[in-house]
Design a protein around this motif. Structure first.
Motif, PDB file in Angstrom:
ATOM      1  N   ALA A 193     -17.161 -32.782  18.951  1.00  0.00           N
ATOM      2  CA  ALA A 193     -17.640 -32.248  20.231  1.00  0.00           C
ATOM      3  C   ALA A 193     -16.707 -31.147  20.726  1.00  0.00           C
ATOM      4  O   ALA A 193     -17.156 -30.094  21.193  1.00  0.00           O
ATOM      5  CB  ALA A 193     -17.741 -33.370  21.266  1.00  0.00           C
ATOM      6  N   SER A 197     -23.880 -27.868  29.140  1.00  0.00           N
ATOM      7  CA  SER A 197     -25.298 -28.243  28.977  1.00  0.00           C
ATOM      8  C   SER A 197     -25.710 -28.165  27.520  1.00  0.00           C
ATOM      9  O   SER A 197     -26.407 -29.061  27.004  1.00  0.00           O
ATOM     10  CB  SER A 197     -26.195 -27.323  29.802  1.00  0.00           C
ATOM     11  OG  SER A 197     -25.962 -27.514  31.166  1.00  0.00           O
ATOM     12  N   VAL A 255     -20.079 -35.918  18.265  1.00  0.00           N
ATOM     13  CA  VAL A 255     -19.262 -37.085  18.594  1.00  0.00           C
ATOM     14  C   VAL A 255     -17.785 -36.804  18.318  1.00  0.00           C
ATOM     15  O   VAL A 255     -17.436 -36.121  17.368  1.00  0.00           O
ATOM     16  CB  VAL A 255     -19.734 -38.301  17.756  1.00  0.00           C
ATOM     17  CG1 VAL A 255     -18.887 -39.527  18.037  1.00  0.00           C
ATOM     18  CG2 VAL A 255     -21.199 -38.601  18.024  1.00  0.00           C
ATOM     19  N   CYS A 307     -24.326 -31.077  25.624  1.00  0.00           N
ATOM     20  CA  CYS A 307     -25.111 -32.300  25.852  1.00  0.00           C
ATOM     21  C   CYS A 307     -26.385 -32.312  25.007  1.00  0.00           C
ATOM     22  O   CYS A 307     -26.823 -33.368  24.551  1.00  0.00           O
ATOM     23  CB  CYS A 307     -25.455 -32.450  27.329  1.00  0.00           C
ATOM     24  SG  CYS A 307     -24.020 -32.830  28.343  1.00  0.00           S
ATOM     25  N   LYS A 308     -26.978 -31.150  24.787  1.00  0.00           N
ATOM     26  CA  LYS A 308     -28.185 -31.075  23.958  1.00  0.00           C
ATOM     27  C   LYS A 308     -27.869 -31.387  22.497  1.00  0.00           C
ATOM     28  O   LYS A 308     -28.646 -32.044  21.812  1.00  0.00           O
ATOM     29  CB  LYS A 308     -28.820 -29.688  24.057  1.00  0.00           C
ATOM     30  CG  LYS A 308     -29.421 -29.387  25.412  1.00  0.00           C
ATOM     31  CD  LYS A 308     -29.924 -27.949  25.453  1.00  0.00           C
ATOM     32  CE  LYS A 308     -30.341 -27.535  26.854  1.00  0.00           C
ATOM     33  NZ  LYS A 308     -30.690 -26.104  26.912  1.00  0.00           N
ATOM     34  N   GLU A 309     -26.724 -30.904  22.016  1.00  0.00           N
ATOM     35  CA  GLU A 309     -26.336 -31.106  20.616  1.00  0.00           C
ATOM     36  C   GLU A 309     -25.815 -32.518  20.352  1.00  0.00           C
ATOM     37  O   GLU A 309     -26.007 -33.050  19.274  1.00  0.00           O
ATOM     38  CB  GLU A 309     -25.256 -30.094  20.210  1.00  0.00           C
ATOM     39  CG  GLU A 309     -25.758 -28.703  20.012  1.00  0.00           C
ATOM     40  CD  GLU A 309     -26.704 -28.586  18.824  1.00  0.00           C
ATOM     41  OE1 GLU A 309     -26.436 -29.170  17.751  1.00  0.00           O
ATOM     42  OE2 GLU A 309     -27.738 -27.915  18.982  1.00  0.00           O
ATOM     43  N   LYS A 310     -25.073 -33.074  21.299  1.00  0.00           N
ATOM     44  CA  LYS A 310     -24.511 -34.430  21.226  1.00  0.00           C
ATOM     45  C   LYS A 310     -23.590 -34.678  20.029  1.00  0.00           C
ATOM     46  O   LYS A 310     -23.696 -35.716  19.367  1.00  0.00           O
ATOM     47  CB  LYS A 310     -25.630 -35.466  21.232  1.00  0.00           C
ATOM     48  CG  LYS A 310     -26.429 -35.441  22.493  1.00  0.00           C
ATOM     49  CD  LYS A 310     -27.491 -36.507  22.481  1.00  0.00           C
ATOM     50  CE  LYS A 310     -28.167 -36.404  23.785  1.00  0.00           C
ATOM     51  NZ  LYS A 310     -29.351 -36.752  24.141  1.00  0.00           N
TER      52      LYS A 310
END
Length: 178
Positions: free
Chosen positions: A148, A136, A144, A139-142
């Motif tokens: 990641a 989760s 690439v 997903c907030k930080e995103k």
């Protein structure tokens, strides 16, 4: 030219340093091959031709040292004679009876992985809850690409609830006077 082409194609392949054929525990004949993977150790391959089935067993340099095995034909013959097929968690694996060579571990898969993650504790929660929180946050930080993976690894290390903590006094003088 043909010889040079053949050499180029063979350059990426390892040649076995030991070969033999013998029956293993299921009484089928296996072709046993040992490959030198220096500096890592050895790779043992058992091939059952009737079923086209292969079993592999990596042996590290430290295991070879602990078992007092060299790469001599005599030592490799001893290793070949020590091999057996054993069933671990419903899978057949290659194993040596020589002391010093680590017994194989069966890694869980499918439902076994779900059960392992579900019962493993991460602080007060389960590993599943901890990983869900980590994903989760990811997903907030995103981030690439490989960033990641790097970010997730750093987050898990930073937030590991099972990591031991050391509490240091805030004021060294007050602690020494007490």
């Amino acid at each position: 030219r043909k010889i040079r082409d053949l050499r180029c194609r063979m350059a990426g392949r390892k040649v076995a340093i030991y070969n033999c054929a013998r029956a293993l525990d299921d009484n089928d004949i296996y072709i046993l091959q040992m490959f030198d993977t220096s500096p890592s150790g050895l790779l043992v391959k058992a091939y059952r031709q009737t079923e086209s089935v292969e079993y592999f067993m990596p042996i590290t340099e430290s295991e070879l040292d602990n078992a007092a095995l060299s790469r001599s034909q005599q030592a490799l013959s001893k290793l070949a004679e020590s091999l057996s097929l054993v069933e671990l968690s419903g899978k057949l694996v290659l194993m040596s009876s020589i002391t010093g060579i680590i017994k194989p571990k069966v890694l869980p898969s499918g439902d076994g992985v779900r059960q392992f993650i579900g019962r493993t504790k991460a602080g007060r929660d389960t590993l599943s809850d901890f990983l869900s929180e980590a994903l989760s946050e990811l997903c907030k930080e995103k981030p690439v690409g490989l960033d990641a993976v790097r970010w997730l690894g750093q987050w898990i290390l930073k937030n590991n609830p099972n990591q031991p903590t050391v509490e240091e006094p805030t004021d060294m003088n007050a602690t020494l006077q007490t």
